[in-house]
Design a protein around this motif. Structure first.
Motif, PDB file in Angstrom:
ATOM      1  N   HIS A   9      44.508  44.721  41.955  1.00 47.13           N
ATOM      2  CA  HIS A   9      43.690  45.918  41.819  1.00 47.13           C
ATOM      3  C   HIS A   9      42.372  45.730  42.565  1.00 47.13           C
ATOM      4  N   ALA A  10      41.605  46.803  42.630  1.00 42.77           N
ATOM      5  CA  ALA A  10      40.242  46.787  43.165  1.00 42.77           C
ATOM      6  C   ALA A  10      39.374  47.579  42.197  1.00 42.77           C
ATOM      7  N   HIS A  11      38.068  47.422  42.340  1.00 41.89           N
ATOM      8  CA  HIS A  11      37.115  48.136  41.481  1.00 41.89           C
ATOM      9  C   HIS A  11      36.183  49.000  42.312  1.00 41.89           C
ATOM     10  N   ARG A  12      35.891  50.162  41.773  1.00 41.41           N
ATOM     11  CA  ARG A  12      34.957  51.074  42.429  1.00 41.41           C
ATOM     12  C   ARG A  12      33.515  50.558  42.319  1.00 41.41           C
ATOM     13  N   ASN A  13      33.115  50.093  41.130  1.00 47.08           N
ATOM     14  CA  ASN A  13      31.714  49.739  40.869  1.00 47.08           C
ATOM     15  C   ASN A  13      31.500  48.321  40.370  1.00 47.08           C
ATOM     16  N   LEU A  14      32.528  47.675  39.872  1.00 44.97           N
ATOM     17  CA  LEU A  14      32.390  46.372  39.243  1.00 44.97           C
ATOM     18  C   LEU A  14      32.409  45.236  40.262  1.00 44.97           C
ATOM     19  N   GLN A  15      31.544  44.266  40.055  1.00 39.98           N
ATOM     20  CA  GLN A  15      31.551  43.014  40.823  1.00 39.98           C
ATOM     21  C   GLN A  15      32.040  41.907  39.898  1.00 39.98           C
ATOM     22  N   GLN A  16      32.600  40.850  40.485  1.00 37.66           N
ATOM     23  CA  GLN A  16      33.112  39.749  39.681  1.00 37.66           C
ATOM     24  C   GLN A  16      32.771  38.407  40.307  1.00 37.66           C
ATOM     25  N   LEU A  17      32.647  37.418  39.431  1.00 43.00           N
ATOM     26  CA  LEU A  17      32.618  36.026  39.852  1.00 43.00           C
ATOM     27  C   LEU A  17      33.834  35.378  39.204  1.00 43.00           C
ATOM     28  N   ILE A  18      34.727  34.837  40.023  1.00 39.09           N
ATOM     29  CA  ILE A  18      35.960  34.210  39.534  1.00 39.09           C
ATOM     30  C   ILE A  18      35.822  32.704  39.683  1.00 39.09           C
ATOM     31  N   ILE A  19      36.128  31.978  38.602  1.00 40.00           N
ATOM     32  CA  ILE A  19      35.987  30.518  38.579  1.00 40.00           C
ATOM     33  C   ILE A  19      37.276  29.886  38.074  1.00 40.00           C
ATOM     34  N   ALA A  20      37.747  28.869  38.771  1.00 39.56           N
ATOM     35  CA  ALA A  20      38.874  28.065  38.283  1.00 39.56           C
ATOM     36  C   ALA A  20      38.294  27.032  37.322  1.00 39.56           C
ATOM     37  N   MET A  21      38.353  27.328  36.042  1.00 44.04           N
ATOM     38  CA  MET A  21      37.788  26.420  35.049  1.00 44.04           C
ATOM     39  C   MET A  21      38.601  25.132  34.937  1.00 44.04           C
ATOM     40  N   SER A  22      39.894  25.251  35.168  1.00 40.07           N
ATOM     41  CA  SER A  22      40.800  24.112  35.129  1.00 40.07           C
ATOM     42  C   SER A  22      41.948  24.417  36.070  1.00 40.07           C
ATOM     43  N   GLY A  23      42.446  23.414  36.763  1.00 34.18           N
ATOM     44  CA  GLY A  23      43.563  23.633  37.670  1.00 34.18           C
ATOM     45  C   GLY A  23      43.136  24.380  38.921  1.00 34.18           C
ATOM     46  N   SER A  24      44.088  25.100  39.492  1.00 30.28           N
ATOM     47  CA  SER A  24      43.822  25.791  40.752  1.00 30.28           C
ATOM     48  C   SER A  24      44.668  27.050  40.867  1.00 30.28           C
ATOM     49  N   SER A  55      49.927  24.386  36.951  1.00 32.87           N
ATOM     50  CA  SER A  55      50.229  24.248  35.531  1.00 32.87           C
ATOM     51  C   SER A  55      48.949  23.949  34.752  1.00 32.87           C
ATOM     52  N   GLY A  56      48.724  24.675  33.674  1.00 34.72           N
ATOM     53  CA  GLY A  56      47.555  24.446  32.837  1.00 34.72           C
ATOM     54  C   GLY A  56      46.263  25.023  33.373  1.00 34.72           C
ATOM     55  N   SER A  57      46.330  25.825  34.417  1.00 34.71           N
ATOM     56  CA  SER A  57      45.095  26.359  34.988  1.00 34.71           C
ATOM     57  C   SER A  57      44.477  27.421  34.077  1.00 34.71           C
ATOM     58  N   VAL A  58      43.152  27.520  34.187  1.00 36.77           N
ATOM     59  CA  VAL A  58      42.389  28.530  33.451  1.00 36.77           C
ATOM     60  C   VAL A  58      41.455  29.205  34.446  1.00 36.77           C
ATOM     61  N   CYS A  59      41.512  30.527  34.495  1.00 39.32           N
ATOM     62  CA  CYS A  59      40.668  31.330  35.378  1.00 39.32           C
ATOM     63  C   CYS A  59      39.690  32.109  34.520  1.00 39.32           C
ATOM     64  N   MET A  60      38.392  31.911  34.755  1.00 40.90           N
ATOM     65  CA  MET A  60      37.377  32.673  34.038  1.00 40.90           C
ATOM     66  C   MET A  60      36.761  33.694  34.991  1.00 40.90           C
ATOM     67  N   VAL A  61      36.533  34.898  34.470  1.00 47.56           N
ATOM     68  CA  VAL A  61      35.955  35.969  35.268  1.00 47.56           C
ATOM     69  C   VAL A  61      34.700  36.489  34.577  1.00 47.56           C
ATOM     70  N   LEU A  62      33.605  36.536  35.327  1.00 50.30           N
ATOM     71  CA  LEU A  62      32.360  37.137  34.867  1.00 50.30           C
ATOM     72  C   LEU A  62      32.244  38.488  35.560  1.00 50.30           C
ATOM     73  N   ALA A  63      32.043  39.541  34.784  1.00 54.69           N
ATOM     74  CA  ALA A  63      32.055  40.893  35.331  1.00 54.69           C
ATOM     75  C   ALA A  63      30.696  41.573  35.154  1.00 54.69           C
ATOM     76  N   SER A  64      30.366  42.418  36.119  1.00 59.23           N
ATOM     77  CA  SER A  64      29.080  43.115  36.119  1.00 59.23           C
ATOM     78  C   SER A  64      29.069  44.344  35.224  1.00 59.23           C
ATOM     79  N   GLU A  65      30.242  44.786  34.781  1.00 54.83           N
ATOM     80  CA  GLU A  65      30.334  46.014  33.986  1.00 54.83           C
ATOM     81  C   GLU A  65      31.255  45.800  32.790  1.00 54.83           C
TER      82      GLU A  65
END
Length: 136
Positions: free
Chosen positions: A52-67, A105-115
């Motif tokens: 998907h894409a966002h009209r107004n939201l920005q994100q920071l995506i981080i691989a907290m674990s794994g890849s 395997s075992g990866s965790v993706c964290m997302v910080l969102a502006s909205e």
């Protein structure tokens, strides 16, 4: 904005023999205040997230674990960025299509969102996104 505004942000890393610490401050390390945090985990092999894409939201995506890899598309160009360090985040501006693939395997993706969550902010069909980009 497009893909030229996509960038890797190196976050503070405080090294310690007892374990490292990284933090993110909205408006300081990233160009927005954090209004929502969510994370993806237990993603089965071969699955794709995002799409998907966002009209107004920005994100920071981080691989907290794994890849995993992030496929990016601004309607004109495409590129792929691999994430595998918990002290690096991928800043994605508005109007960039993203797909997350190849989760280890075992990866965790964290997302910080502006909205806050708003279904109306999403382009869930690539054709609708592509048309909107080309009309601007």
């Amino acid at each position: 904005m497009g893909l030229e505004a996509v960038r890797i942000i190196d976050l503070p890393k405080i090294s310690d023999p007892r374990g490292n610490l990284t933090f993110v401050e909205g408006g300081r390390h990233i160009p927005f205040d954090i209004k929502r945090v969510y994370y993806l985990y237990d993603v089965p092999g071969g699955e794709t997230r995002g799409g998907h894409a966002h009209r107004n939201l920005q994100q920071l995506i981080i691989a907290m674990s794994g890849s995993f890899e992030v496929l990016l598309d601004d309607g004109y160009k495409r590129k792929t960025i691999s994430l595998n360090r918990s002290y690096r985040g991928l800043l994605i501006p508005t109007m960039v299509w993203r797909e997350l693939v190849d989760f280890s395997s075992g990866s965790v993706c964290m997302v910080l969102a502006s909205e806050y969550y708003d279904e109306a902010d999403y382009y869930r069909e690539y054709e609708d996104f592509y048309k909107a980009v080309r009309e601007k």
